[in-house]
Enzyme design. Structure first.
Site, mmCIF file in Angstrom:
data_model
loop_
_atom_site.group_PDB
_atom_site.id
_atom_site.type_symbol
_atom_site.label_atom_id
_atom_site.label_comp_id
_atom_site.label_asym_id
_atom_site.label_seq_id
_atom_site.Cartn_x
_atom_site.Cartn_y
_atom_site.Cartn_z
ATOM 1 C CB SER A 276 -0.721 0.039 1.080
ATOM 2 O OG SER A 276 -2.005 -0.674 0.952
ATOM 3 C CE LYS B 145 -3.905 0.733 -0.990
ATOM 4 N NZ LYS B 145 -4.609 0.321 0.338
ATOM 5 C CE1 TYR C 181 -4.754 -1.279 -4.638
ATOM 6 C CE2 TYR C 181 -5.099 -3.641 -4.524
ATOM 7 C CZ TYR C 181 -4.946 -2.460 -3.723
ATOM 8 O OH TYR C 181 -4.747 -2.293 -2.497
ATOM 9 C CE1 TYR D 19 -3.324 -0.677 5.414
ATOM 10 C CE2 TYR D 19 -1.686 -0.798 7.021
ATOM 11 C CZ TYR D 19 -2.125 -1.120 5.669
ATOM 12 O OH TYR D 19 -1.100 -1.555 4.889
ATOM 13 C CB VAL E 7 -0.157 -5.823 4.188
ATOM 14 C CG1 VAL E 7 -1.512 -5.390 4.887
ATOM 15 C CG2 VAL E 7 -0.237 -6.364 2.806
HETATM 16 N N1 GLU Z 1 -2.555 -5.249 -1.850
HETATM 17 C C1 GLU Z 1 -2.884 -5.151 -0.620
HETATM 18 C C2 GLU Z 1 -4.357 -5.360 -0.535
HETATM 19 O O1 GLU Z 1 -4.857 -4.731 -1.392
HETATM 20 C C3 GLU Z 1 -2.378 -3.924 -0.085
HETATM 21 C C4 GLU Z 1 -2.893 -3.724 1.272
HETATM 22 C C5 GLU Z 1 -1.928 -3.158 2.240
HETATM 23 O O2 GLU Z 1 -0.599 -3.035 1.991
HETATM 24 O O3 GLU Z 1 -2.325 -2.183 2.766
HETATM 25 O O4 GLU Z 1 -4.944 -6.025 0.177
#
Ligand code: GLU
Length: 304
Positions: A63, A66, A188, A240, A258
């Site tokens: 993530s 992002k 994604y 998060y 994650v």
């Molecule tokens: N590719 C992971 C998902 O979509 C990213 C989650 C993350 O790193 O927060 O669940």
């Protein structure tokens, strides 16, 4: 400031905690990463770098990517982006379906999965080849022409990504995805599979410490105002459901993934990246969060 000594001390103090976190296993390819890794790197705005442990070992940034697609989406759409994505902390798990239903297909913020799927959609709309464009964008930030995707991780996430697929279809049903659902999911999972190390990340985040300019090229990527707002979004939504606790303990805008990475920014001073794959209950690197807390405590520098 003796950053190297501080990093050495932090490694000593934090190593014992690497075994306490839980490596993400809902993406099978991530579950194979050894939990006892720990790396950390700092790059100052003057370009000096300091590192410790496994800072040069590449990992799946997940993530953290992002932040890069948010920057690209803002370049393409400017403030119009905010008609499709909100700017509030979610207070719900990052892959929650319920909230999207209540809020009529407008994701709470760009860093929860639903928001990031909209960002991927925007990038797809504005580029001929989204996967190549994201890669080019990141390579220019970290001066690594070999930065790339981990295709096993991307495939593994696609095979086990029913929840993200559900979110994408949900967004589409509300008219908030303009491209084909499979194309958005493919873009994604590839951006999430980007492989970088702590040194790369501390460099790649420099534009957020430089008011929106990539110091390697002199290219302006965002206005100073967009940069301030992106940092604000990382502070309020970047880790998060633990944004409050992270602000309290660390006091920096940061984005976690994650894969166990966290990249954080002290505007005008430095960027710091840490990696330890074991996650805490909120899905952030357990030892990584501790390391960042120690870093702002020992340096006495945070945005607060
Ligand atoms: N590719 C992971 C998902 O979509 C990213 C989650 C993350 O790193 O927060 O669940």
């Amino acid at each position: 400031m003796d950053y190297q000594r501080i990093l050495d001390e932090i490694e000593q103090e934090v190593r014992p905690f690497t075994s306490q976190g839980r490596v993400a296993d809902y993406i099978p390819a991530l579950a194979r990463v050894p939990a006892d890794k720990f790396g950390m790197a700092v790059e100052t705005v003057e370009g000096e770098t300091f590192s410790v442990g496994d800072a040069a070992e590449a990992f799946s940034i997940q993530s953290i990517s992002k932040v890069f697609t948010l920057t690209m989406a803002l370049q393409f759409e400017g403030d119009a982006l905010w008609t499709r994505v909100g700017r509030e902390p979610s207070g719900n798990p990052f892959n929650s379906l319920v909230q999207l239903e209540y809020e009529s297909g407008i994701p709470r913020n760009p860093f929860i999965n639903a928001g990031a799927l909209v960002l991927a959609d925007v990038v797809l709309t504005h580029t001929a080849n989204a996967k190549a464009s994201v890669l080019d964008f990141v390579r220019a930030l970290c001066a690594r022409s070999d930065a790339g995707y981990d295709l096993d991780v991307a495939r593994s996430e696609r095979d086990w990504g029913d929840r993200n697929a559900a979110l994408a279809h949900f967004l589409k049903s509300f008219g908030n995805l303009h491209n084909d659902v499979d194309a958005v999911l493919d873009a994604y999972v590839h951006q999430c599979s980007l492989v970088m190390n702590c040194l790369d990340l501390a460099k790649a985040f420099q534009y957020l410490a430089h008011g929106g300019v990539n110091p390697l090229t002199g290219q302006r990527l965002m206005t100073p105002s967009q940069t301030k707002r992106t940092n604000a979004l990382m502070l309020t939504c970047g880790v998060y459901d633990a944004a409050g606790d992270f602000a309290y303990r660390v006091g920096l805008p940061g984005k976690s993934g994650v894969g166990g990475g966290i990249a954080a920014v002290m505007p005008g001073h430095w960027c710091v990246a840490v990696w330890s794959p074991g996650l805490n209950a909120q899905g952030n690197s357990l030892a990584g969060t501790q390391a960042l807390e120690l870093f702002t405590t020992k340096t006495g520098i945070s945005i607060f």
